[in-house]
Design an enzyme around this catalytic site. Structure first.
Site: not given
Length: 255
Positions: A40, A57-58, A150, A154
């Site tokens: 995370d 940090d993805v 968002y 998604k």
């Protein structure tokens, strides 16, 4: 009904593990007997029962690759990947800044791709069957004007899931999505605790008359991530209590 599946040989990598949903998933998989590696953004202690925790940090592919390699060195090659890291920045699309739009897309969509790619590469090297479960959202098919970036991220995630599923089926890697509705966690939980009337109105809009708990999402994830799942891939498990089926004309509940 108790889970009689043997999870002891499973190694699960979970992103976003310090969030409400990610934490519940990590705890659930560990309780079932899987070895769990987590990551995370915050510099905090590892979630309970996690074998290892790294700050990642993805949205940065180098950080993701380094975490997956380090976690594999500690826990072994992943057999399960849970792509949960995500964020939402409120605001209408016409008012969103370039930075806000980019950050949401970078974390929710690009970061999900980086993570899945790195985990799958480890699975292929180890030649193990695997399961990937992405945490999507009902917002992918029910657009939300106040969280447009968002919703877009998604929706893109859903296409990513299905494309990975098609590419990887012949490698015995099954890829699915859990799409929760409104969850009693994170920012929603804070808002509900501050405004009980908002929580009541929200619950009243859900045909099942129940807001989802993070533990509910974890159980849905376990269903798809289970070693007993040998065929389901490319699916979307919508868990929203009928919310995305309802409308003002047909709310799904008696007056």
């Amino acid at each position: 009904m108790p889970d009689t599946v043997d999870w002891s040989g499973e190694v699960a990598f979970v992103t976003g593990a310090l969030g409400s949903i990610g934490g519940a998933i990590a705890a659930d998989l560990a309780a079932r007997g899987a070895a769990v590696a987590t990551c995370d953004m915050p510099d905090k202690a590892a979630p309970p029962n996690a074998r290892c925790y790294h700050r990642v940090d993805v949205a940065q592919s180098a950080e993701v690759d380094a975490w997956v390699q380090a976690a594999a060195d500690i826990c072994g090659a992943p057999t399960i990947g849970i792509i949960c890291a995500g964020l939402s920045i409120p605001g209408r699309l016409t008012e969103a800044s370039d930075a806000d739009w980019s950050r949401v897309i970078d974390v929710n969509l690009t970061g999900a791709y980086y993570t899945a790619r790195a985990i799958v590469r480890q699975m292929l090297i180890a030649k193990v069957p695997g399961r990937l479960v992405f945490i999507g959202s009902w917002a992918a098919h029910a657009p939300h004007p106040q969280i447009g970036a968002y919703s877009a991220s998604k929706a893109g995630l859903r296409a990513l899931v299905q494309t990975f599923a098609l590419e990887l089926a012949e490698k015995s890697i099954l890829v699915n999505e859990v799409a929760p509705g409104i969850v009693d966690g994170g920012l929603s939980r804070e808002l509900f605790r501050r405004d009980p009337a908002l929580e009541a109105r929200t619950r009243g809009a859900i045909p099942a008359d129940r807001i989802i708990a993070p533990e509910d999402v974890a159980r849905d994830v376990a269903f798809l991530a289970s070693p007993a799942n040998r065929h389901t891939t490319g699916s979307v498990l919508v868990s929203d209590g009928g919310l995305s089926l309802a409308s003002v004309m047909n709310p799904g509940r008696h007056p």
